[in-house]
Design a protein around this motif. Structure first.
Motif, short mmCIF file in Angstrom:
data_model
loop_
_atom_site.label_atom_id
_atom_site.label_comp_id
_atom_site.label_asym_id
_atom_site.label_seq_id
_atom_site.Cartn_x
_atom_site.Cartn_y
_atom_site.Cartn_z
N THR A 24 -20.40 -11.46 -6.27
CA THR A 24 -20.43 -11.73 -4.82
C THR A 24 -21.64 -10.98 -4.29
O THR A 24 -22.29 -10.26 -5.04
CB THR A 24 -19.18 -11.25 -4.04
OG1 THR A 24 -19.02 -9.86 -4.28
CG2 THR A 24 -17.94 -11.99 -4.40
N GLU A 52 -15.00 -13.74 -16.51
CA GLU A 52 -13.54 -13.71 -16.39
C GLU A 52 -12.90 -13.45 -17.75
O GLU A 52 -13.33 -14.01 -18.76
CB GLU A 52 -13.03 -15.07 -15.86
CG GLU A 52 -13.51 -15.45 -14.47
CD GLU A 52 -12.65 -14.84 -13.38
OE1 GLU A 52 -11.67 -14.15 -13.69
OE2 GLU A 52 -13.00 -15.06 -12.19
N VAL A 86 -12.79 -26.01 -13.95
CA VAL A 86 -13.55 -25.35 -12.89
C VAL A 86 -12.68 -24.44 -12.02
O VAL A 86 -13.18 -23.77 -11.14
CB VAL A 86 -14.29 -26.38 -12.00
CG1 VAL A 86 -15.29 -27.16 -12.83
CG2 VAL A 86 -13.32 -27.31 -11.29
N LEU A 87 -11.37 -24.41 -12.28
CA LEU A 87 -10.51 -23.52 -11.50
C LEU A 87 -10.82 -22.06 -11.78
O LEU A 87 -10.78 -21.23 -10.89
CB LEU A 87 -9.04 -23.78 -11.83
CG LEU A 87 -8.38 -24.92 -11.08
CD1 LEU A 87 -6.98 -25.17 -11.62
CD2 LEU A 87 -8.32 -24.65 -9.58
N SER A 116 -13.77 -20.50 -13.84
CA SER A 116 -14.92 -20.61 -14.71
C SER A 116 -15.75 -19.34 -14.61
O SER A 116 -15.46 -18.45 -13.80
CB SER A 116 -15.73 -21.85 -14.36
OG SER A 116 -15.96 -21.90 -12.98
N MET A 131 -19.99 -20.73 -4.88
CA MET A 131 -19.13 -20.16 -3.83
C MET A 131 -19.86 -20.26 -2.50
O MET A 131 -21.07 -20.12 -2.45
CB MET A 131 -18.81 -18.70 -4.13
CG MET A 131 -17.70 -18.12 -3.25
SD MET A 131 -17.65 -16.31 -3.24
CE MET A 131 -16.99 -15.95 -4.84
N GLU A 145 -5.64 -20.31 -5.26
CA GLU A 145 -6.39 -19.70 -4.15
C GLU A 145 -7.71 -20.45 -3.98
O GLU A 145 -8.57 -20.39 -4.84
CB GLU A 145 -6.66 -18.22 -4.44
CG GLU A 145 -7.44 -17.55 -3.33
CD GLU A 145 -8.11 -16.25 -3.78
OE1 GLU A 145 -7.51 -15.49 -4.55
OE2 GLU A 145 -9.26 -16.02 -3.35
N VAL A 146 -7.85 -21.16 -2.85
CA VAL A 146 -9.10 -21.88 -2.62
C VAL A 146 -10.04 -21.12 -1.69
O VAL A 146 -11.24 -21.35 -1.67
CB VAL A 146 -8.86 -23.32 -2.08
CG1 VAL A 146 -8.34 -24.23 -3.18
CG2 VAL A 146 -7.91 -23.32 -0.89
N GLY A 147 -9.49 -20.20 -0.91
CA GLY A 147 -10.34 -19.44 0.01
C GLY A 147 -9.71 -18.12 0.37
O GLY A 147 -8.50 -17.90 0.15
N HIS A 148 -10.54 -17.23 0.89
CA HIS A 148 -10.09 -15.87 1.15
C HIS A 148 -10.89 -15.32 2.33
O HIS A 148 -12.11 -15.39 2.32
CB HIS A 148 -10.38 -15.05 -0.13
CG HIS A 148 -9.70 -13.71 -0.14
ND1 HIS A 148 -9.78 -12.84 -1.19
CD2 HIS A 148 -8.94 -13.09 0.78
CE1 HIS A 148 -9.10 -11.76 -0.94
NE2 HIS A 148 -8.57 -11.89 0.26
N ILE A 157 -15.13 -19.18 -0.16
CA ILE A 157 -14.46 -20.44 -0.54
C ILE A 157 -15.07 -20.91 -1.85
O ILE A 157 -16.29 -20.86 -2.04
CB ILE A 157 -14.69 -21.55 0.52
CG1 ILE A 157 -13.97 -21.23 1.82
CG2 ILE A 157 -14.20 -22.90 -0.02
CD1 ILE A 157 -14.03 -22.34 2.85
N GLY A 158 -14.23 -21.42 -2.76
CA GLY A 158 -14.72 -22.01 -4.00
C GLY A 158 -14.63 -23.52 -3.93
O GLY A 158 -13.54 -24.08 -4.06
N ARG A 208 -12.90 -25.22 -6.79
CA ARG A 208 -11.44 -25.14 -6.73
C ARG A 208 -10.86 -26.13 -5.73
O ARG A 208 -9.72 -26.57 -5.89
CB ARG A 208 -11.00 -23.72 -6.36
CG ARG A 208 -10.99 -22.80 -7.54
CD ARG A 208 -10.12 -21.60 -7.28
NE ARG A 208 -10.33 -20.61 -8.35
CZ ARG A 208 -9.91 -19.37 -8.29
NH1 ARG A 208 -9.27 -18.94 -7.22
NH2 ARG A 208 -10.13 -18.54 -9.28
#
Ligand code: ATP
Ligand code: MG
Length: 589
Positions: free
Chosen positions: A111, A144, A151-152, A154, A159, A425-428, A461-462, A465
């Motif tokens: 990030t 990871e 792609v969930l 990867s 992002m 989780e698609v976004g945070h 956001i991914g 995902r």
């Protein structure tokens, strides 16, 4: 936009790829959206790239509309930037690092908090230049531990990451106002992408409260566990989820309902894990106490849980009001703990700073627990009898320190019961506070010319995902059923043996659709109709149009929605097709 199958690359697969464990991974590979290069590395083929691009455009539009401004930062950054905030250590092996030709170590950014904070610190000096809200859509790298599910999860993924900068938390221009705006923008983004999602409270940052939310698409294949109260007024992820009040007591009722047996030592060799010990002693793990040795700046901490429960380290930290980690095994052994066989009574012989006991473990009953001796357990452990007055001192604290489980009382304390669900989780959205500005010395002068640390928020956001989550929740046995806004194409035209006049009719139809702003994939392959229909169902564009001698005899095409039954196909006159498509799928010019 019109694309002919013969001129693009859509390598659909007849067979299920064996490596795919979840529907979205399987269908993305089978429908030729993506191709795996290596573990956690994916090529977005033309169809996949179109869908990804549509999701990204929706994100971009909503971010812009919410007042965030786009920029772009390098993925490669000097390691010193990470060392400055301690994230080189915090990210651990997840951080990709590499050494350049000059011998400098670099990281591939997971990030961009450091990079953006560095950029702003260099150019923002006054409170008058804030607030700012900036974002980018860019590639991230994370090594990871378990890249999987396509792609969930990867190792390289796109992002959208936004960062906001403020002088205050409250009031106009404060962090809270921007957080709320981002939260609302995220809702619009996921709504527009056709996702059904929930927002859950997630572990909050240094500002506390509900300072972090995750956007979860609920589905059985999700990697995250979320808990929702059946009263509908509380939802949180497993790290954050609090548990409502639970009654506890170390002392047996007076008079006792059952008489305590004598403390009895049992030899339990070669039984790694509570389940094996429980099976050997013919009891269930919930009859056992699990005592975990942890370390803190103040000394050893014992965390005591029921054998079938899991420690929540975040809750333990809160209960201890300090940084706590599971103890290094060797250090604990050197200090005299019989690691793996520890009981709370060890506090009588080894000084500990605190014993934190989960309410479910703070019950007066006969427990099985470690004997503080390698390869031995005890039966009939009674809190009051074994620990006596130690229980009443400052060392012992009873607190919620375990992960929630299905059936727990809701923390709202309104009779609600927590139910477990799985989610992606698609976004945070996250209130960072001053973590990065402090580490990197980013201050501004306030209206009184006083230097102040800048307060930050971050919002991720991914898009990959989003696609996978959409497929997880929208597919059938035949393939994907895309939500129209992120389908690779709105319309999938299947041609069946067209003669010259038929080809002309097709050209006119395509020109009409194109003029209406509808994007179309035309399967012009000289294949039999069967396999073409199969591929159309697999790829899952919202509308299928079939054009052949039979329909053209009526001056029409066969119109069928992907989500509708086969029998629902109907003939639509050529000149009415574009309007019908717009009506059903929206969009266009
Ligand atoms: P997770 O807990 O699933 O690993 P995270 O908390 O590490 O996610 P963030 O750092 O908040 O994720 O990243 C923001 C967004 O980036 C996530 O909400 C998700 O959509 C996406 N994302 C994170 N890790 C990955 C990954 N390995 N592959 C694809 N997308 C990812
Ligand atoms: Mg992660």
């Amino acid at each position: 936009m019109i694309t002919r199958w013969s001129q693009t690359l859509i390598p659909t697969l007849r067979q299920d790829p064996s490596e795919a464990e979840v529907p979205s991974h399987r269908l993305m590979l089978r429908s030729g959206l993506i191709r795996q290069l290596a573990a956690g590395l994916y090529t977005y083929l033309p169809l996949g790239w179109r869908s990804l691009h549509k999701a990204i455009e929706i994100i971009r539009q909503e971010m812009n509309a919410a007042g965030s401004v786009e920029m772009f930062m390098p993925a490669l950054e000097p390691i010193e930037l990470f060392a400055g905030t301690g994230r080189d250590v915090a990210y651990g092996d997840d951080l990709f690092t590499l050494t350049d030709r000059r011998g400098h170590r670099n990281a591939l950014a997971p990030t961009h908090e450091e990079v953006i904070t560095e950029a702003l610190a260099a150019s923002v000096e006054s409170h008058r230049q804030l607030p700012l809200n900036l974002y980018q859509i860019q590639t991230k790298f994370r090594d990871e531990p378990r890249p999987r599910f396509g792609v969930l999860r990867s190792r390289e993924f796109i992002m959208k990451d936004a960062y906001s900068f403020h002088v205050t938390v409250d009031g106009p221009g404060g962090l809270d106002a921007t957080y709320e705006r981002m939260y609302q923008a995220y809702c619009r983004i996921f709504d527009r992408c056709g996702l059904t999602y929930e927002t859950v409270e997630a572990e909050s940052g240094p500002i506390g409260g509900s300072a972090s939310h995750e956007f979860m698409v609920i589905c059985s294949t999700g990697e995250d566990t979320v808990y929702k109260s059946d009263k509908g007024n509380y939802a949180a992820n497993v790290e954050k989820c609090e548990i409502g009040p639970r009654a506890w007591s170390f002392d047996p009722p007076d008079p006792p309902t059952e008489s305590a047996g004598d403390l009895e030592t049992v030899h339990t060799p070669d039984l790694p894990g509570i389940d094996l010990v429980a099976a050997f002693l013919k009891i269930t793990p919930d009859r056992m106490l699990k005592t975990l040795v942890c370390s803190s700046d103040n000394g050893w901490i014992l965390a005591v849980l029921r054998g079938d429960h899991d420690l929540n380290l975040g809750k333990l930290k809160t209960a201890c009001e300090s940084a706590v980690q599971l103890a290094d095994e060797k250090a604990a052994r050197d200090a005299g703990f019989a690691v793996g066989f520890v009981s709370p009574a060890v506090a009588k012989t080894i000084t500990v700073a605190r014993i934190v006991i989960d309410p479910d473990a703070a019950q007066s009953r006969d427990w099985v627990t470690g004997a503080d001796r390698i390869d031995y357990h005890v039966r009939n452990f009674q809190w009051r009898r074994e620990l006596g007055e130690l229980l009443d001192g400052d060392t012992v604290r009873v607190a919620d320190i375990r992960n929630a489980i299905d059936g727990d009382p809701s923390p709202r304390d309104d009779g609600g019961v927590l139910r477990a669900e799985r989610g992606i989780e698609v976004g945070h959205v996250f209130k960072l506070g001053t973590k990065y500005s402090e580490a990197m010395g980013f201050t501004v002068l306030d209206e009184n010319q006083k230097s102040r640390l800048v307060i930050m928020g971050c919002y991720g956001i991914g898009p990959g995902r989003i696609l996978a989550a959409a497929i997880e929740t929208n597919h059938d046995d035949d393939g994907i059923i895309w939500p129209a806004p992120i389908a690779p194409y709105t319309v999938h035209v299947v041609t069946i043996k067209l003669d010259e006049a038929g080809s002309k009719a097709l050209d006119t139809l395509l020109a009409n659709l194109d003029a209406a702003g509808i994007d179309v994939l035309v399967d012009d392959r000289p294949e039999r109709p069967g396999p073409k229909f199969k591929d159309a169902d697999l790829i899952g564009c919202p509308i299928r149009l079939t054009i052949g001698a039979k329909s053209l005899a009526e001056n029409a095409v066969e119109f069928k929605l992907r989500c509708a039954a086969r029998e629902s196909a109907e003939l639509i006159k050529l000149d009415a097709v574009a309007d019908r498509c717009l009506e059903v799928a929206g969009g266009g010019r």
